[in-house]
Design a protein around this motif. Structure first.
Motif, short mmCIF file in Angstrom:
data_model
loop_
_atom_site.label_atom_id
_atom_site.label_comp_id
_atom_site.label_asym_id
_atom_site.label_seq_id
_atom_site.Cartn_x
_atom_site.Cartn_y
_atom_site.Cartn_z
N UNK A 86 0.83 -1.21 0.00
CA UNK A 86 0.00 0.00 0.00
C UNK A 86 0.86 1.25 0.00
N UNK A 87 0.36 2.27 -0.65
CA UNK A 87 1.07 3.55 -0.74
C UNK A 87 0.29 4.69 -0.11
N UNK A 88 -1.02 4.63 -0.14
CA UNK A 88 -1.85 5.72 0.38
C UNK A 88 -1.64 5.86 1.90
N UNK A 89 -1.51 7.10 2.35
CA UNK A 89 -1.26 7.37 3.77
C UNK A 89 -2.35 6.78 4.65
N UNK A 90 -3.61 6.95 4.27
CA UNK A 90 -4.68 6.44 5.13
C UNK A 90 -4.65 4.91 5.22
N UNK A 91 -4.24 4.25 4.16
CA UNK A 91 -4.13 2.79 4.19
C UNK A 91 -2.95 2.35 5.06
N UNK A 92 -1.85 3.08 4.98
CA UNK A 92 -0.68 2.75 5.82
C UNK A 92 -1.02 2.98 7.30
N UNK A 93 -1.77 4.05 7.56
CA UNK A 93 -2.20 4.32 8.94
C UNK A 93 -3.15 3.24 9.44
N UNK A 116 -11.53 -1.24 6.56
CA UNK A 116 -11.06 -0.03 5.90
C UNK A 116 -10.07 -0.41 4.80
N UNK A 117 -9.20 -1.35 5.09
CA UNK A 117 -8.22 -1.80 4.10
C UNK A 117 -8.90 -2.54 2.94
#
Length: 136
Positions: A86-93, A116-117
């Motif tokens: 994953x690259x999107x910040x919200x996905x990493x969070x 969410x993921x």
């Protein structure tokens, strides 16, 4: 104490046992138990993407305390693969929050974070998600 309201025919899993309501039913759980509504349960064949496989492993750790060690190992491997993808910040969070919840053995809340993921993954893949992905 937890109250669960079920519609006619709705399923709930309590400590691995599948229960089905006959008519509108209210259940009161008076002690701690692993509980998932039917829409939160993922079948093995639905675990067909990285985020869904992670959800399934977490669900099994939640519902199967006796096999939790093997499920925990699977979670760590799957989470590592997902974090690298994953690259999107919200996905990493969401991955970080999921990892914290699993480390705290709060599998129920980790499942919510994993949805969410799954939603993020479905948007990337152009899919609409499976029932477990849409349960909130």
């Amino acid at each position: 104490m937890l109250r669960i309201n079920l519609r006619d025919g709705e399923q709930v899993v309590v400590n691995g046992a599948v229960l089905r309501a006959c008519g509108r039913t209210a259940l009161w759980l008076e002690n701690e138990a692993a509980v998932l509504r039917g829409r939160e349960v993922m079948k093995p064949e639905e675990a067909n993407t990285p985020a869904r496989r992670l959800y399934f492993a977490c669900m099994m750790a939640y519902l199967d305390p006796a096999g939790r060690d093997s499920h925990q190992e699977a979670i760590l491997i799957l989470l590592g693969d997902l974090i690298n993808a994953v690259r999107a910040l919200h996905a990493r969070m969401a991955c970080a929050t999921f990892a914290r919840l699993v480390a705290e053995h709060d599998y129920y809340r980790a499942l919510a974070e994993c949805r969410t993921l799954i939603d993020h993954e479905a948007k990337l893949l152009g899919g609409d998600g499976a029932p477990a992905a849409q349960a909130h």
